[in-house]
Design an enzyme around this catalytic site. Structure first.
Site, PDB file in Angstrom:
ATOM      1  N   GLU A 173     -17.745  60.744  54.457  1.00  0.00           N
ATOM      2  CA  GLU A 173     -17.775  59.282  54.634  1.00  0.00           C
ATOM      3  C   GLU A 173     -16.371  58.743  54.934  1.00  0.00           C
ATOM      4  OE1 GLU A 173     -20.096  57.195  51.619  1.00  0.00           O
ATOM      5  OE2 GLU A 173     -21.895  58.241  52.276  1.00  0.00           O
ATOM      6  N   GLU A 219     -26.602  63.623  53.043  1.00  0.00           N
ATOM      7  CA  GLU A 219     -26.905  62.720  51.922  1.00  0.00           C
ATOM      8  C   GLU A 219     -28.083  61.856  52.327  1.00  0.00           C
ATOM      9  OE1 GLU A 219     -23.717  60.609  49.927  1.00  0.00           O
ATOM     10  OE2 GLU A 219     -22.326  62.256  50.309  1.00  0.00           O
TER      11      GLU A 219
HETATM   12  O1  AHR Z   1     -24.272  60.178  46.469  1.00  0.00           O
HETATM   13  C1  AHR Z   1     -23.477  59.167  45.945  1.00  0.00           C
HETATM   14  C2  AHR Z   1     -22.402  58.677  46.907  1.00  0.00           C
HETATM   15  O2  AHR Z   1     -23.013  58.077  48.008  1.00  0.00           O
HETATM   16  C3  AHR Z   1     -21.528  59.743  47.522  1.00  0.00           C
HETATM   17  O3  AHR Z   1     -20.461  60.073  46.698  1.00  0.00           O
HETATM   18  C4  AHR Z   1     -21.050  59.105  48.774  1.00  0.00           C
HETATM   19  O4  AHR Z   1     -20.748  60.036  49.778  1.00  0.00           O
HETATM   20  C5  AHR Z   1     -22.170  58.153  49.140  1.00  0.00           C
HETATM   21  O5  AHR Z   1     -21.706  56.895  49.442  1.00  0.00           O
END
Ligand code: AHR
Length: 486
Positions: A173, A292
């Site tokens: 991210e 994610e």
């Molecule tokens: O999964 C929780 C958080 O969500 C992670 O650390 C991040 O990459 C995303 O914003």
């Protein structure tokens, strides 16, 4: 009656087992308590890894685990997590809950966990606050089999042989917690960091994953593909299904439909990011790595807001099935996906409470779908009603694959909270000998708790009529079904 057509003559792409991956971050009780309890714990463990969780994840067929973050990755300095535990640095986990991180789970422990799980490790490096040298040395420490300062250090710490590391993420991210960069700036950073992610085991080069876009940020994908596409093997994509700022079990029918709409956005995202990637990479060499995804609810009452602990119901299971079917359908481009997160955080597959553990409805979806792993995706289509007024979210979402023995695996999700669907499946050029099915179903709020760990689980489904060239069944509302046809 809905028509479901499967064409075994149309073989589309391999469904990489890595689509069924999980993500584990130093966040809340995912790593500590969830996966790792330490060698001296009373909770049964092998080298600190809790046995109940390891066994459950193995049975679920976990193929790959991403670590150490997430946002934590871009603040993680790997040298803090090696060497004798008593001398490892203690620090505050500023991102997640302000608790003390004692670094007792580090590189050696992660590889030990993956060894026990028999899964591929996927490590995410620190671009946001780490140096090129730090990242380069980590790769050397983990994978170099010659004479070098990092290889010597690894040996001194008890690991003679280098580990096999297939997947490495160059940041996380980077548009946000990973450095707040623009796409153009990150592309240049990727170029530089990536050079020093050396391939030390020549016959198995590291699969490099560039930090990708947030949901619908198509400019990010365009920029990365144009500027550095040729240097990466994969581009990550993050998309969460936000609830309605309520806890996991607190939702109305309207909230439920909204969740499905947000979840089904994944179809549009992988299609549109995929279209951009197609222009630069028509052969689909580069994987879209959805590392994610999952439902993000308000934390459970009385828990640390920074721990992201949530319950998980049939609604979450439907979202899991919906997404996994989408990933299968796009497996020509989606080469890996990692639900966030494995244990005790967000849409977890298992929850723990001291020595107790329960499996969530999402766990059962992963376990049912594992029969798709490494199969070949087949052409398939289902007619369906829609569950929302705008006609955007289909009630029925499916995928079908064929395994090496020629068995067909079909998974169908009924997202409707009220309506069942009669389905007639026809398989082209196939005389059907048997069809064996399993179902996960329940009222949308149904879930497993520490008081009743077996409210929701997969059951055999026998109410299926065999046809010469397919089968017929009625799928109840809020259900996930798997049919294996021989
Ligand atoms: O999964 C929780 C958080 O969500 C992670 O650390 C991040 O990459 C995303 O914003």
């Amino acid at each position: 009656m809905e028509k479901y057509l499967i064409n075994p003559n149309q073989k589309i792409s391999k469904i990489n087992k890595e689509i069924y991956g999980n993500f584990s971050e130093h966040l809340g009780r995912c790593v500590y308590e969830g996966l790792y309890v330490g060698e001296n714990s009373n909770i049964p463990n092998v080298n600190g890894m809790r046995c109940d969780v390891v066994n459950a994840l193995k049975e679920m067929g976990l193929p790959v685990l991403r670590w150490p973050g997430g946002c934590f990755a871009d603040e993680y300095h790997w040298k803090d997590g090696i060497g004798p535990k008593e001398t490892r640095k203690k620090m505050i986990n500023t991102h997640w809950g302000g608790v003390i991180e004692d670094n007792s789970f580090g590189t050696h422990e992660f590889f030990e966990l993956c060894r026990q799980l028999e899964c591929e490790p996927y490590i995410c490096g620190n671009v946001g606050s780490g140096t090129v040298q730090e990242m380069s040395e980590w790769v050397e420490y983990m994978t170099f089999d010659g004479v070098s300062p990092m290889a010597e250090l690894r040996k001194k710490n008890g690991q003679e042989e280098p580990w096999k590391l297939k997947y490495f993420g160059v940041g996380n991210e980077n548009w946000g917690c990973g450095g707040n960069m623009t796409a153009e700036f990150y592309a240049d950073q990727f170029r530089r960091y990536n050079v020093y992610v050396r391939n030390y085991h020549g016959n198995q080069p590291i699969y490099r994953i560039a930090g990708g876009p947030n949901s619908g940020d198509y400019h990010w994908t365009e920029t990365l593909m144009k500027n550095v596409g040729h240097q990466m093997n994969g581009l990550s994509l993050h998309h969460y299904t936000w609830g309605t700022n309520k806890t996991a079990l607190d939702f109305t029918e309207e909230d439920y439909i909204l969740s499905m709409k947000n979840a089904y956005k994944m179809e549009e995202l992988v299609t549109r990011h995929g279209e951009i990637m197609n222009r630069y990479d028509p052969d689909k060499r580069i994987g879209l790595i959805v590392d994610e995804w999952g439902m993000w609810h308000k934390v459970e009452e009385g828990t640390n807001p920074g721990f992201l602990y949530q319950q998980s119901s049939m609604r979450d299971a439907i979202v899991a099935g919906l997404n996994l079917n989408i990933f299968n359908k796009h497996s020509d481009r989606v080469h890996m996906a990692n639900i966030a997160q494995a244990i005790n955080v967000l849409q977890a597959v298992a929850l723990t409470d001291g020595e107790d553990m329960l499996l969530t409805p999402t766990y059962y979806v992963f376990k049912m779908f594992k029969d798709h792993q490494e199969n070949t995706l087949l052409g398939s289509y289902i007619t369906t009603k829609y569950i929302d007024q705008e006609g955007k979210v289909p009630a029925l979402i499916e995928s079908a694959s064929i395994n090496a023995d020629g068995d067909i695996v079909a998974t169908i999700v009924n997202t409707s909270i009220t309506e069942s669907s009669e389905i007639q499946c026809q398989i082209a050029d196939r005389e059907v000998k048997s069809a064996v099915a399993e179902i996960l179903t329940g009222e949308a709020h149904a879930h497993n708790s520490f008081e009743d760990k077996n409210e929701v689980y997969t059951k055999e489904f026998t109410d299926i009529t065999l046809l010469n060239d397919g089968f017929k069944l009625t799928l109840s509302p809020c259900s996930v079904i798997k049919v294996i046809v021989k």
